[in-house]
Enzyme design. Structure first.
Site, short mmCIF file in Angstrom:
data_model
loop_
_atom_site.label_atom_id
_atom_site.label_comp_id
_atom_site.label_asym_id
_atom_site.label_seq_id
_atom_site.Cartn_x
_atom_site.Cartn_y
_atom_site.Cartn_z
N SER A 95 0.81 -1.21 -0.06
CA SER A 95 -0.01 -0.02 -0.01
C SER A 95 0.81 1.32 0.10
O SER A 95 1.31 1.53 -0.89
CB SER A 95 -0.86 0.14 1.12
OG SER A 95 -1.83 0.90 1.18
N ASP A 239 -1.02 1.42 -4.03
CA ASP A 239 -1.69 0.52 -4.56
C ASP A 239 -3.02 0.91 -5.32
O ASP A 239 -3.84 0.12 -5.31
CB ASP A 239 -1.86 -0.87 -3.65
CG ASP A 239 -2.76 -0.46 -2.70
OD1 ASP A 239 -2.72 0.64 -1.89
OD2 ASP A 239 -3.29 -1.37 -2.00
#
Ligand code: MG
Length: 452
Positions: A95, A239
């Site tokens: 992420s 992401d």
């Protein structure tokens, strides 16, 4: 208690995420879903190719049919799980974390993330070992290159592109060297926008900026929006599930405000339930209630939002850092759909983004941390619950930490999932009151920590 699983998957550096570990954990996950179709995707991190190979081997060994999407945003994996009716998915992404990190996000059927609690079942299989299928029951893997195209087309189906094309807004897109570089510039050009990109080349070293789109990290984007007199700036995390906006004046729009705006426009289409975490600003709740909808709260973590939304057939969900779930696309936070919806709203209304944000109620907050060293967090939390319960005319919510709703604001104390401290957060209609609430309750937490 899960040993490896956090709120959404297993995060770590490569001392934890070795190929052997990833292979065995993915094999355990494959056994957990009992074989069948599993969607795989990854972000651009340098360790991604290595972990992809390990994940494929593990999934094949437990009899799964792996559909490998390659480098795609996380929401694209969640979308394809739902679309293909797959048994689950594995997303190799850390992420917004620094480049040396990586993680495995496991996703179950319907595209609902595997929470810490469900992760325990996978860990049990991991611990038991021997999940390999028989020689004639092994799975297979194939590449699938159409996922981004399909996800993009699905978003376009739900967007009034004629309204956007009529205005031809100038957007500056800061892809942060993340996975959306393969997606966002194309989507917004197809929607009829004029597009300028920053950091659009996916690169696991993240040379352009840190992958978390905080205000400090998107200074170049803010400068660019001002210099070009653009209509909006948009920045994603590594992401692509989270997104933040810069208004036409260069103002940074906090995630809770953009979430509130999304609730407003969603409830205009049809009233319903919105789901968010106990740590989200009341600006979201007020947006839902003023629109005739209702807000439901869950623990902090994307899988909890998705589980609740599925249970209640909710209209929308989201969290304060700029992640919004659109059920027509998937049960995961989708930063691409969120951006398209906000651009659509600005174009269709003819009002600039700053005017939309200014129309939302104003709330002020104050944040603090209390170090608890190696003391037992569960014991501290139990004491905090007792202490906070003494507060008169207040309602306590104990889904995650303790949130205390007062007549003129609220405060929450929550243990950090990974580090030795408690977060304390206060919100009120006035900054002074938020500061007072924080000071008062932070002191209570400090006293409890000292005594435990
Ligand atoms: Mg993310």
């Amino acid at each position: 208690m899960a040993k490896y699983f956090g709120t959404y998957g297993i995060r770590g550096k490569l001392d934890l995420l070795t190929p052997e570990f990833v292979l065995r954990m993915c094999a355990a996950f494959g056994r957990h879903v009992q074989g069948g179709k599993v969607i795989l995707g990854r972000d651009v991190r340098t360790s991604g190719k290595m972990l992809r190979a390990a994940a494929i081997a593990g999934l094949i060994s437990s009899g799964c049919e792996v559909i490998d999407l390659g480098v795609v945003p996380s929401p694209t994996v969640e979308f394809e799980i739902k679309k293909m009716g797959a048994k689950g998915g594995v997303i190799i992404t850390a992420s917004h974390n620094p480049p040396e990190w990586n993680a495995l996000k496991f996703v179950g059927a319907e595209g609902v993330g595997i929470s810490r609690e469900k992760g325990e079942w996978v860990e049990e299989l991991y611990g038991a070992g021997n999940v390999q299928a028989a020689w004639n029951r092994l799975g297979e893997a194939r590449k699938y290159d159409l996922a981004i195209r399909e996800h993009m087309d699905e978003i376009k189906k739900h967007i009034n592109s004629a309204a956007i094309a009529k205005r031809r807004p100038l957007l500056v897109l800061d892809c942060g060297n993340g996975t959306v570089g393969n997606f966002a510039p194309y989507l917004f050009r197809e929607l009829g926008c004029r597009v300028v990109t920053l950091n659009a080349q996916p690169d696991g070293f993240f040379p352009g900026r840190h992958s978390e789109p905080t205000k400090d990290n998107v200074a170049d984007l803010i400068a660019c929006v001002k210099a070009l007199h653009a209509d909006m700036g948009i920045a994603w995390d590594g992401d692509g599930d989270r997104v933040i906006f810069i208004d036409e004046n260069g103002g940074y729009v906090w995630g809770d405000k953009s979430f509130a705006l999304c609730i407003k426009l969603r409830m205009r289409q049809g009233k319903g339930v919105a789901v968010t975490t106990v740590a989200t600003s009341d600006v979201a709740k007020e947006a839902a209630e003023k629109s005739g909808g209702k807000m439901e709260y869950v623990k902090v973590g994307a899988p909890y939002i998705a589980e609740k939304m599925l249970e209640l057939n909710a209209a929308i969900g989201g969290e304060e850092v700029g992640g919004v779930v659109w059920p027509e696309i998937s049960w995961g936070k989708d930063g691409l759909m969120t951006a398209a919806k906000i651009v659509e709203e600005v174009c269709a209304s003819g009002k600039p983004l700053s005017a939309h944000i200014a129309s939302l109620p104003a709330y002020f907050n104050a944040k603090g941390k209390v170090d608890c060293g190696s003391k037992d967090k569960a014991r501290i939390l139990a004491k905090i619950r007792e202490e906070f319960a003494r507060e008169k005319k207040a309602k306590a919510i104990t889904l995650d930490g303790v949130r205390l709703n007062l007549s003129d604001g609220w405060v929450i104390a929550r243990p950090s999932g990974t580090e030795n401290y408690f977060r304390v957060f206060a919100e009120a209609k006035m900054q002074k009151r938020a500061d007072e609430l924080l000071a008062k309750f932070k002191k209570k937490v400090e006293e409890i920590v000292r005594k435990v």
